[in-house]
Design an enzyme around this catalytic site. Structure first.
Site, mmCIF file in Angstrom:
data_model
loop_
_atom_site.group_PDB
_atom_site.id
_atom_site.type_symbol
_atom_site.label_atom_id
_atom_site.label_comp_id
_atom_site.label_asym_id
_atom_site.label_seq_id
_atom_site.Cartn_x
_atom_site.Cartn_y
_atom_site.Cartn_z
ATOM 1 N N LYS A 596 4.244 -3.617 -0.310
ATOM 2 C CA LYS A 596 5.505 -3.959 0.345
ATOM 3 C C LYS A 596 6.436 -4.759 -0.550
ATOM 4 C CE LYS A 596 3.149 -3.963 4.817
ATOM 5 N NZ LYS A 596 2.707 -4.772 5.966
ATOM 6 N N CYS A 597 5.877 -5.434 -1.563
ATOM 7 C CA CYS A 597 6.738 -6.192 -2.477
ATOM 8 C C CYS A 597 7.557 -5.260 -3.359
ATOM 9 C CB CYS A 597 5.898 -7.131 -3.331
ATOM 10 S SG CYS A 597 5.073 -8.434 -2.387
ATOM 11 N N ASN A 598 6.989 -4.113 -3.705
ATOM 12 C CA ASN A 598 7.676 -3.154 -4.565
ATOM 13 C C ASN A 598 8.166 -1.929 -3.809
ATOM 14 O OD1 ASN A 598 7.140 -4.755 -6.839
ATOM 15 N ND2 ASN A 598 5.116 -3.820 -7.117
#
Length: 637
Positions: A596-598
């Site tokens: 989810k960060c990328n």
């Protein structure tokens, strides 16, 4: 203002000699009392500042002029009528401009219209010294916005776009004024003056090119030597050169358009699903600085974590946000990098379901005394503004009434019955509207006498048509007047980063994300949203497209929203799109992995499609279930 609340019934007015004189002169040993209208008639001065002092006609403050070298008369700088330049009760002089004189009545009218933010000297525009002196001389300056700022569509003429093709040879068969956005017949205005235009096809421009100058502006740039400088957005293979542009012939110049009229062409980037609103959100995002502020968020208590972070004295809403997830039950104090857009999505869900709002789908502000005491309505508006500017999701839960109150003001908004969430109040309104005769209506008014008296809606009923005004009064009170304090607090919070001003400038664009949920996701939307990051397995990519179609057709236990949450943390596409752009890659593993960060999704490489779908369904469904269990202990504000 000296007011006698105890003995005003026996005090006689020094002007009309009747009892009830509640206002007295503040001068020592002066015993004059008077009614407010009588005081105005006798030219008393009432100061609407500080202690609200009042002065009788003998002790009122005066303006002292050291010398009078003026001719017989000078014009009032407001109405331009000539007056004697001698300070009296009805004639005042500006404290900052010696030659500026005014009628008192002209000043009072201007103060009421301009309000505290725009009331200033008409000659030098000084506000501080000018307002201080006018307050001393009894001019009432209301704490409100200027009347012209509250007028609907007051500046609509300034938002008119110049839409005319001015090149010598216009190729459009429909004429020079023909304009179709997102086509070769879209009219592009000169980026320098904004008062000349061309069809994209007439100047061989591509739709993504931002820079085009008319003949006059291009010749100025060329002669100044700045023409050869590389342009920021123009592609190197553009077909437009100096020779081509010198063949153009522009029409006579029109007055330059206001900056607000040219905002439409400021940007052409953003999600293709929300092009118009994404441009506005991206503009707001220009305020964000590279300096980052870290927020420590407990996913089991999103609301309080965000509240603590935003209330921190070191927090600046214009700083970039870095999210770090923490767990209060983790005794080792481990931190995990988090997704900003996932955090903002979860925060908006908490806000939508909080006690600060009432209603089912379309919500209005509620009246929560504890939340008002803790200033949570302001914080809610601030959170919503920060979420929008930093790339958060569409709110999508506002009622049209609440949105119109924000844009046009509560006084210009008429609520509807659907805005009433209280069943008993809604039943009263329905019974009033359905009353068929005067006797039934009066009987209903008597039945609800205490309630109507309490909310200030009790009125004399003389005809059956009075029921419409009575129902309207109850609606306005319950939906608007009752929540006036929460509304003003929420409105102040929404001013963060200039969001409210942007909403009021472009209400139609923002209505689409405030009052409507995002469009339903489809296989095509998700397929276009995710880009292939590396050279991937062709068969796995085929399985991916087949899987998306199966999910859309209901042949899977997961939904389109589940897939998007698994990869990005969001259940919808934000108005400004994702950053970074969602991507997919194929790896030799059994189950998919979402980062989810990328905003990335790693697909498993399997030998059969059946195995691919089973592994995708299992991983997505169970991952989201575990996350939901971790977050289910939260209790809202």
């Amino acid at each position: 203002m000296k007011i006698n609340l105890v003995g005003h019934r026996i005090l006689k007015c020094s002007v009309c000699k009747k009892t009830g004189a509640s206002i007295g002169c503040v001068a020592p040993r002066c015993k004059r009392s008077y009614h407010f209208p009588c005081g105005l008639q006798k030219e008393c001065i009432f100061q609407f500042t500080g202690n609200f002092a009042s002065f009788c006609w003998n002790h009122r403050p005066v303006q002292i002029i050291t010398s009078n070298n003026y001719r017989d008369s000078l014009p009032c700088t407001i109405c331009l009528e000539f007056i004697a330049p001698t300070p009296t009760y009805s004639v005042l002089r500006s404290p900052c401009c010696k030659n500026a004189w005014f009628h008192r009545d002209c000043l009072q009218v201007q103060a009421i219209n301009a309000g505290v933010f725009f009331f200033r000297c008409t000659v030098c525009n000084n506000s501080d010294i000018f307002q201080k002196e006018m307050l001393r001389m009894g001019i009432h300056i209301p704490e409100k916005d200027a009347s012209w700022e509250l007028e609907e569509n007051a500046y609509q003429d300034l938002l008119q776009h110049y839409e005319h093709c001015d090149v010598r040879r216009c190729r459009c068969k429909e004429g020079r004024d023909y304009n179709v956005p997102d086509s070769k017949w879209e009219i592009k205005r000169c980026q320098c003056c904004g008062s000349s235009g061309t069809h994209l096809a007439c100047s061989s421009l591509q739709s993504w090119e931002q820079n085009w100058e008319c003949l006059e502006c291009r010749s100025i740039l060329y002669n100044s030597g700045d023409f050869q400088k590389p342009k920021k957005h123009t592609l190197p293979n553009t077909n437009v050169g100096i020779t081509d542009c010198l063949l153009e012939e522009s029409s006579p110049k029109l007055p330059r358009q206001s900056p607000g009229a040219q905002r439409k062409d400021l940007l052409r980037q953003g999600s293709k699903f929300k092009r118009d609103i994404s441009t506005l959100i991206i503009e707001l995002g220009f305020q964000i600085k590279k300096k980052a502020k870290r927020l420590y968020i407990n996913k089991a208590n999103i609301w309080n974590s965000a509240l603590d972070g935003f209330r921190n004295q070191n927090f600046n809403p214009s700083y970039s946000i870095e999210v770090v997830y923490v767990n209060e039950n983790d005794h080792f104090g481990r931190e995990h990098p988090g997704s900003k857009q996932e955090f903002l999505c979860l925060l908006m869900q908490q806000l939508e379901n909080s006690p600060l709002f009432e209603g089912s789908l379309s919500k209005n502000l509620s009246l929560n005394s504890q939340a008002l005491k803790e200033n949570l309505y302001y914080e809610a508006g601030k959170m919503l503004a920060i979420s929008l500017v930093h790339g958060g999701p569409s709110p999508g839960f506002f009622s049209k009434t609440l949105f119109n109150c924000l844009v046009y003001g509560p006084e210009n908004t008429q609520p509807i019955l659907d805005d009433v969430s209280d069943f008993d109040v809604a039943q009263i309104i329905i019974r009033i509207n359905t009353a068929t005769n005067l006797a039934d209506l009066n009987s209903l008014v008597n039945e609800c006498f205490n309630y109507l008296e309490l909310i200030g809606c009790l009125r004399l009923i003389t005809s059956i048509s009075d029921k419409y005004m009575l129902a309207k009064d109850i609606l306005v009170y319950h939906v608007i007047k009752r929540v006036q304090a929460p509304f003003e607090s929420f409105k102040q919070g929404l001013k963060t980063l200039g969001v409210l001003e942007k909403i009021q400038t472009y209400p139609e664009a923002f209505c689409s994300i405030f009052c409507h949920k995002p469009e339903n996701l489809s296989a095509k939307i998700l397929s276009d949203l995710f880009t292939v990051r590396t050279l991937s397995d062709v068969q796995a990519l085929g399985f991916w497209n087949s899987y998306l179609q199966a999910v859309e057709d209901g042949k899977s236990t997961v939904t389109m929203e589940d897939i998007l949450i698994f990869a990005t943390g969001c259940n919808s596409i934000p108005p400004a799109g994702f950053k970074p752009t969602p991507s997919i890659e194929c790896l030799h593993m059994d189950f998919p992995v979402g980062n989810k960060c990328n905003n990335s999704l790693a697909l498993p490489i399997t030998s059969t499609y059946k195995e691919f779908q089973e592994n995708m369904d299992f991983a997505i469904k169970n991952t989201l279930r575990l996350e939901k269990e971790e977050n289910c202990h939260f209790i809202g504000p």
